[in-house]
Design a protein around this motif. Structure first.
Motif, short mmCIF file in Angstrom:
data_model
loop_
_atom_site.label_atom_id
_atom_site.label_comp_id
_atom_site.label_asym_id
_atom_site.label_seq_id
_atom_site.Cartn_x
_atom_site.Cartn_y
_atom_site.Cartn_z
N ASP A 161 0.84 -1.20 0.00
CA ASP A 161 0.00 0.00 0.00
C ASP A 161 0.87 1.25 0.00
O ASP A 161 0.58 2.24 -0.69
CB ASP A 161 -0.92 -0.01 1.23
N ASP A 164 2.34 1.75 -3.42
CA ASP A 164 1.29 2.28 -4.30
C ASP A 164 1.14 3.79 -4.11
O ASP A 164 1.03 4.55 -5.08
CB ASP A 164 -0.05 1.61 -4.00
N ASP A 169 3.42 1.36 -7.86
CA ASP A 169 2.52 0.22 -7.89
C ASP A 169 3.06 -0.83 -8.86
O ASP A 169 3.92 -0.56 -9.67
CB ASP A 169 1.11 0.66 -8.29
N ARG A 277 -5.91 -7.30 -0.53
CA ARG A 277 -5.66 -6.58 -1.78
C ARG A 277 -6.81 -6.71 -2.77
O ARG A 277 -6.77 -6.13 -3.86
CB ARG A 277 -4.38 -7.10 -2.43
#
Length: 431
Positions: A161, A164, A169, A277
């Motif tokens: 996370d 990202d 990402d 996810r």
């Protein structure tokens, strides 16, 4: 004349570089905290005996030790062959050893499952070279007190996370288990005393290939039958790498005889990460890849180990693992623990973050004759509005002054003459 350069392997950061690093660190901190981790701070120094207690692997050899105070020349000569007599303190070479000591000291004040953040510099007496520094920042999250696969899954999800949020990402996590590695070597027939050296060679598999690994093991004098069995395993027809992460992929990558509990723990990590996810719902695979030859060199790892792989680079962007035995060295009883570290110095140059969504950053360019009291009153008025403000005396090269201000992150400028009030000053955009 003394050198004005920083010590080799250490760096100065100009304002723009420092601001950029802090923006990246702010994102990392915010995402870690969003996942329920709490930041702590430990001293940059630890006792020499603790840093050299046999839990830091090769990093112990790279520790910067501090000479004991009050030693005269005779005492130094007498202690020349014993580091422990020469040094009583040292700079920390990682954040895991200090965390273990911190938990042992404060466990009564902490929750039964403690989720920590540590973001701080560490020091290692490395040979300076590109991408390898003697002082660098580590960004660690750890879960202490949870032996289940939930701990690894929380770390992996929080790390993905965070990447990202930094615009990185598409990362995958290579995962293995040190127990599976040991079981694999036992199945092939490597004696226990040979396995640490065998692991060092296996860690080179990506660089020298199966033939190179087998050749090096033979040069090292490893058990011939074990090397033959291992080489046959390395060159066997494979198809398991095309399977999604889970029981089938893991078992296809391992020889028969590895404990089912190890496989089940890894499967549990994958299931939890997949759920967090949203992999199943979105129709894509969980970003985990089982790698039976992932080693990671730290000697304190006791179970799951992992590294971050990103398609933009050939090197790892971070890693970690389970170190259930370390805290017991300080506490007298084992406590389950697992950690994940982002390689900050590696990712900071990959990240493209705009200026923080803050108020205007204004340079007030003033004439020489503007009274100081007026300048400070005007500056205070802008600051009260939430702006960041720098005062600069007008120079002949106004363009160069404004270019430097832009490089330092300022977004607007205004010229100030004597007698000007706040309403008379209207900033203009820079750039």
């Amino acid at each position: 004349m003394a050198s004005v350069n920083p010590p080799r392997g250490m760096r100065d950061f100009l304002p723009a570089d420092k601001a950029r690093r802090e923006r990246v660190l702010a994102v990392i901190r915010e995402r870690y905290r969003a996942h329920g981790f709490d930041e702590i701070e430990t001293p940059v120094l630890e006792e020499h005996d603790r840093l050299h207690a046999g839990v830091g692997g090769d990093n112990e050899k790279l520790a910067f030790n501090i000479l004991r105070r009050g030693l005269d020349a005779d005492a130094v000569r007498a202690a020349a062959d014993d580091q422990a007599l020469l040094s009583d303190l040292g700079l920390r070479y990682d954040l895991t050893v200090p965390l273990a000591r911190f938990y042992a000291s404060h466990r009564g004040e902490l929750p039964s499952v403690f989720r920590s953040i540590q973001i701080a510099p560490v020091w290692r007496a490395e040979r300076p070279q590109k991408g390898r520094y003697r002082q660098f920042v580590q960004c660690d999250i750890d879960v202490i007190g949870d032996a289940s696969s939930r701990a690894e899954a929380e770390l992996i999800v929080a790390t993905l996370d965070t990447l990202d949020a930094l615009g990185l990402d598409g990362a995958d996590v290579r995962i293995n288990d040190r127990r599976a590695l040991d079981a694999m070597l036992e199945v092939f027939g490597f004696p226990a005393d040979e396995r640490p050296g065998v692991l060092i060679t296996i860690d080179k598999l990506d660089k020298i290939g199966p033939d190179g690994v087998a050749a090096e093991l033979r040069v090292r004098g490893a058990a011939a039958g074990a090397v033959d069995a291992f080489e046959a395993f390395l060159v066997r027809p494979q198809g398991g790498d095309r399977l999604p992460f889970g029981d089938a992929q893991i078992r296809a990558a391992l020889p028969d005889g590895v404990d089912d509990a190890i496989v089940a723990h890894l499967v549990g990590v994958g299931e939890a990460v997949s759920a967090a996810r949203g992999a199943d719902a979105a129709g894509f695979e969980v970003p985990l890849q089982f790698d039976p030859f992932l080693v990671r060199g730290m000697g304190y790892y006791t179970g799951t180990i992992f590294e971050i792989a990103h398609p933009s680079v050939s090197y790892s962007l971070g890693g970690g693992g389970r170190y259930d035995g370390m805290i017991g060295r300080f506490l007298g009883q084992d406590v389950p623990a697992v950690g994940f570290s982002i390689g900050f110095e590696r990712i900071v140059d990959l990240v493209t973050l705009g200026e923080a969504d803050a108020a205007e950053a204004v340079v007030l360019v003033h004439d020489r004759d503007v009274p100081v009291a007026e300048l400070l009153a005007l500056k205070a008025a802008f600051v009260a509005e939430g702006s960041r403000v720098r005062l600069e005396r007008r120079t002949k090269n106004l363009k160069g002054l404004l270019e430097r201000a832009t490089a330092d992150g300022y977004t607007a400028f205004a010229t100030v003459t004597a007698g000007a009030a706040r309403d008379d000053v209207e900033p203009k955009p820079l750039g």
